[in-house]
Enzyme design. Structure first.
Site, short mmCIF file in Angstrom:
data_model
loop_
_atom_site.label_atom_id
_atom_site.label_comp_id
_atom_site.label_asym_id
_atom_site.label_seq_id
_atom_site.Cartn_x
_atom_site.Cartn_y
_atom_site.Cartn_z
N SER A 82 5.12 -6.74 -1.71
CA SER A 82 4.66 -6.90 -0.33
C SER A 82 5.20 -8.10 0.23
CB SER A 82 3.25 -6.61 -0.33
OG SER A 82 2.91 -7.18 1.10
N THR A 136 13.27 5.25 10.64
CA THR A 136 14.45 4.21 11.00
C THR A 136 13.92 3.09 10.38
OG1 THR A 136 14.82 5.40 12.80
CG2 THR A 136 15.40 2.99 12.76
N THR A 195 0.80 -1.00 0.08
CA THR A 195 -0.10 0.04 -0.13
C THR A 195 0.84 1.31 0.11
OG1 THR A 195 -1.94 -1.03 1.05
CG2 THR A 195 -1.48 1.39 1.42
N CYS A 216 -20.77 -8.05 3.58
CA CYS A 216 -22.06 -7.53 3.85
C CYS A 216 -21.88 -6.54 5.18
CB CYS A 216 -22.81 -8.74 4.35
SG CYS A 216 -24.51 -8.53 5.19
#
Lengths: 123, 389
Positions: B202, B240, B72, B328
């Site tokens: 990732s 860092t 991301t 849902c």
């Protein structure tokens, strides 16, 4: 997360099916929404002698359907109409907050089934 | 009860060899890579090794690797980084091209950029999820600064023609970024073969730890950071460094490259066997995504008369972990933007599950999953208010 009771009711639902000679039928939901619940009732002397359901939907839609049929079965129509969404949720040991949308559908279907019965017997 | 994990597109277990490589960097070699003393040196050397491992695994140079917190952040840095850099000369009169089926890491970034004045074109895909190349070419404008098209889709597994897209990007002198989070470790990912300027990776999708990732940035690509601080990672990603995470990512990347010949082939066999078993035993089911240009570990299925979440939960009760495409929620039943973009029929769209295989799944598990899936679909269809039963 779902309660143990929700999963138990979802995996072993009671009162699944159609009452062929039902006295009242109530349906709610749509394929667009993704949940459809149909409740069938058989009435004898103002008592809900039999209540069955057919549901296409998520875990909550199915578990509330089976719970509504169990809570309504054996009750008089007036008693069944007094059932609340809270009664259903409490009987299921609670529902996740973000799942409350579908929790009332089964009760709506039950009320529609009773309305259908009353409409047929109004005369 | 034995538990079977088939949700590897969501995340993967960390490989024990990766864990072993990371462990010393929590306790013994815990230095800050920016420190000059020996503790810092150890961390700095580990950082270099991981950078080398990652660079080798995608055919890049070491100084083209920027470590981030994950896919991301890498996607955000690529898109926002290019725009911020160009912004200094051109203002916000810049255009971004992406697709309708990108991961939220790209779509939400583009949506935010739109809200602050940038122009975005979301190119449609066909019914199998392949980018509409005519629409794509037609969407290019004089002020297009960046194209961001995923290498393969996380839900339906369709692999995009990135090489073809990169030729068009180059002809028009536009940067091309690709989110390779789902492809890296499953199919060959080489930055020169693909012709991309930026590529997101990732760690936790390739049996590495969560919280680590990387952005490949081709030499000469102008980016601005969107996080400010010290000068880490060539000033593009200050903070860092997460040394244990980066060490794990480097090791995982190295292992993924070594295993590229065997693991995907194994997953491909399992995938095709599962698809075949399901189609032999269950009616009214469709496979979403491309039949051939597809990740070797992805099976995305839609069942008529059976709802996805319920199906997922029945499988979970049998010890099988898969994912659903639709969530849902309290407000609405949210349909997958990917499934709607490829035009999955309403009768099928709510009954979708994604099964994503991993290197350690077995044919025996496939048999059990296929059988369990049939039983679960049958059960839901028996109680379904819209079934033909």
């Amino acid at each position: 997360m779902y309660s143990r009771k929700v999963i138990e009711e979802f995996t072993n639902p009671k009162n699944v099916g159609v009452i062929e000679d039902a006295d009242g039928v109530g349906e709610t939901g749509s394929t667009v929404d993704g949940d459809i619940i149909t409740i069938y009732i058989k009435v004898n002397d103002d008592v809900l002698e039999d209540v069955k359901f057919k549901t296409f939907g998520c875990v909550v839609a199915i578990s509330t359907s089976t719970m509504v049929t169990q809570l309504a079965k054996g009750k008089t129509i007036d008693e069944a109409l007094k059932l609340t969404n809270k009664d259903v949720i409490d009987a299921l040991g609670g529902l996740p907050e973000d799942k409350t949308r579908c929790s009332g559908f089964a009760l709506v279907a039950l009320h529609k089934a009773i309305e259908d019965y009353r409409g047929k017997t109004a005369d | 009860m034995k538990r079977i994990y088939m949700d590897h597109s969501a995340t993967t277990p960390v490989d024990p060899l990766v864990v072993d490589s990371m462990l010393p960097y929590f306790t013994e070699k815990f230095g800050n890579a920016s420190s000059l003393h020996s503790f810092g040196q150890e961390a700095s050397e580990a950082l270099s090794t991981a950078r080398q491992q990652l660079a080798e695994s995608i055919g890049a140079k070491t100084d083209e690797i920027i470590f981030t917190s994950g896919g991301t952040e890498s996607d955000n840095l690529a898109i926002r980084g290019v725009l911020e850099k160009k912004n200094s000369g051109k203002g916000k009169d810049q255009h971004i091209i992406t697709s309708l089926i990108e991961h939220p890491a790209v779509l939400s970034t583009c949506s935010f950029l739109e809200s602050i004045g940038y122009d975005v074109t979301y190119v449609p895909v066909d019914s199998e999820g392949i980018l509409d190349m005519d629409e794509f070419e037609n969407s290019i404008q004089d002020n297009t600064s960046i194209i961001s098209i995923m290498h393969a889709n996380n839900e339906i597994g369709t692999i995009q023609p990135i090489r073809e897209i990169s030729k068009i990007a180059k002809e028009n002198d536009i940067y091309l970024h690709t989110d390779a989070v789902q492809t890296f470790g499953k199919i060959p990912v080489n930055v020169d073969d693909l012709g991309v300027d930026m590529l997101a990776i990732s760690s936790h999708k390739i049996h590495g730890p969560k919280g680590a990732g990387a952005l490949y940035v081709r030499e000469g690509t102008d980016l601005e950071p969107f996080i400010f601080g010290g000068g880490h990672e060539q000033g593009l990603r200050p903070g860092t460094e997460n040394i244990p995470g980066i060490v794990g990512l480097g090791k995982a990347a190295s292992l993924a490259k070594e295993r590229l010949g065997n693991d995907p082939e194994h997953m491909l066999k399992l995938r095709d066997s599962l698809i075949s078993k399901i189609f032999d035993s269950i009616e009214d089911v469709q496979l979403n995504g491309h039949s051939e240009k597809r990740l070797p570990n992805n099976v995305n299925l839609s069942f008529k008369y059976a709802e996805g979440e319920s199906l997922q939960m029945l499988l979970d009760v049998k010890g099988i972990a898969v994912s659903t495409a639709s969530a849902c929620s309290s407000k609405s039943k949210k349909e997958s933007h990917v499934l709607t973009s490829i035009g999955v029929d309403t009768d099928y769209i709510h009954g979708t599950i994604r099964i994503s295989l991993g290197k350690d799944n077995t044919m025996e598990e496939i048999d059990y999953v296929a059988q369990s899936l049939k039983e679960s679909v049958d059960k839901l269809r028996e109680m379904s208010a819209i079934s033909k039963c």
